[in-house]
Design a protein around this motif. Structure first.
Motif, mmCIF file in Angstrom:
data_model
loop_
_atom_site.group_PDB
_atom_site.id
_atom_site.type_symbol
_atom_site.label_atom_id
_atom_site.label_comp_id
_atom_site.label_asym_id
_atom_site.label_seq_id
_atom_site.Cartn_x
_atom_site.Cartn_y
_atom_site.Cartn_z
ATOM 1 N N ILE A 78 8.489 2.704 -2.609
ATOM 2 C CA ILE A 78 8.091 4.001 -2.049
ATOM 3 C C ILE A 78 8.730 5.129 -2.858
ATOM 4 O O ILE A 78 8.059 6.101 -3.229
ATOM 5 N N VAL A 79 10.011 4.991 -3.143
ATOM 6 C CA VAL A 79 10.711 6.009 -3.933
ATOM 7 C C VAL A 79 10.117 6.090 -5.337
ATOM 8 O O VAL A 79 9.926 7.188 -5.881
ATOM 9 N N THR A 123 0.269 7.775 -2.047
ATOM 10 C CA THR A 123 0.628 6.372 -1.846
ATOM 11 C C THR A 123 2.011 6.270 -1.218
ATOM 12 O O THR A 123 2.222 5.510 -0.268
ATOM 13 N N ALA A 124 2.964 7.042 -1.735
ATOM 14 C CA ALA A 124 4.325 7.023 -1.181
ATOM 15 C C ALA A 124 4.316 7.425 0.292
ATOM 16 O O ALA A 124 4.949 6.764 1.129
ATOM 17 N N ILE A 125 3.581 8.468 0.619
ATOM 18 C CA ILE A 125 3.506 8.924 2.008
ATOM 19 C C ILE A 125 2.823 7.877 2.885
ATOM 20 O O ILE A 125 3.301 7.554 3.982
ATOM 21 N N GLY A 126 1.710 7.340 2.398
ATOM 22 C CA GLY A 126 0.957 6.364 3.178
ATOM 23 C C GLY A 126 1.721 5.081 3.446
ATOM 24 O O GLY A 126 1.769 4.597 4.583
ATOM 25 N N VAL A 127 2.336 4.526 2.412
ATOM 26 C CA VAL A 127 3.045 3.260 2.618
ATOM 27 C C VAL A 127 4.327 3.479 3.423
ATOM 28 O O VAL A 127 4.739 2.594 4.186
ATOM 29 N N PHE A 128 4.927 4.652 3.305
ATOM 30 C CA PHE A 128 6.082 4.950 4.162
ATOM 31 C C PHE A 128 5.641 5.019 5.622
ATOM 32 O O PHE A 128 6.325 4.493 6.513
ATOM 33 N N ALA A 129 4.501 5.638 5.882
ATOM 34 C CA ALA A 129 3.976 5.710 7.256
ATOM 35 C C ALA A 129 3.693 4.303 7.798
ATOM 36 O O ALA A 129 4.007 4.002 8.959
ATOM 37 N N PHE A 135 5.268 -0.277 11.230
ATOM 38 C CA PHE A 135 5.714 -1.665 11.323
ATOM 39 C C PHE A 135 7.084 -1.747 11.980
ATOM 40 O O PHE A 135 7.295 -2.552 12.898
ATOM 41 N N ALA A 136 8.019 -0.926 11.527
ATOM 42 C CA ALA A 136 9.390 -0.982 12.046
ATOM 43 C C ALA A 136 9.459 -0.601 13.526
ATOM 44 O O ALA A 136 10.211 -1.217 14.290
ATOM 45 N N LEU A 137 8.691 0.391 13.928
ATOM 46 C CA LEU A 137 8.782 0.878 15.303
ATOM 47 C C LEU A 137 7.912 0.118 16.296
ATOM 48 O O LEU A 137 8.270 -0.009 17.465
#
Length: 114
Positions: free
Chosen positions: A35-36, A61-67, A72-74
């Motif tokens: 992501i970074v 892409t960075a924003i989308g995959v972070f979202a 997933f985490a939450l």
């Protein structure tokens, strides 16, 4: 990403293992690094004013995959989470997004090198 596969994840409902903990820790590290990388690549291209389309794609892409990672985490990472039944799909969506970004950037670099 290869090393993540060397440490199998824990089965649903099974007790936690060292292998599962290593798998999860390595996965998180790899995912955050990708992501970074996408975000920094987008920023570098924007600053250089060379390939604005790829810069935009990298940033999105960075924003989308972070979202996706946050969802997933939450909502999907643990048994009992509302989206746990589709957690594998969410995880694969994340991986597909990152691999698509790597492919697009690699193809663009190959094209520039010629």
């Amino acid at each position: 990403m290869f090393t993540v596969g060397l440490f199998p994840t824990d089965l649903v409902g099974a007790p936690a293992t060292t292998s599962g903990a290593v798998h999860n820790t390595l996965s998180l590290g790899v995912f955050l690094a990708l992501i970074v990388a996408a975000a920094l690549h987008g920023r570098a291209l924007r600053r250089a004013r060379t390939d604005t389309g790829l810069a935009r794609y990298s940033t999105l892409t960075a924003i989308g995959v972070f979202a996706i990672l946050v969802v997933f985490a939450l909502f999907a990472g643990d048994v009992g989470d509302p989206l746990h039944q589709v957690s594998v799909l969410i995880e694969r969506l994340f991986i597909a997004g990152v691999l698509a970004w790597i492919t697009v950037v690699s193809r663009r670099l190959l094209h520039v090198a010629k």
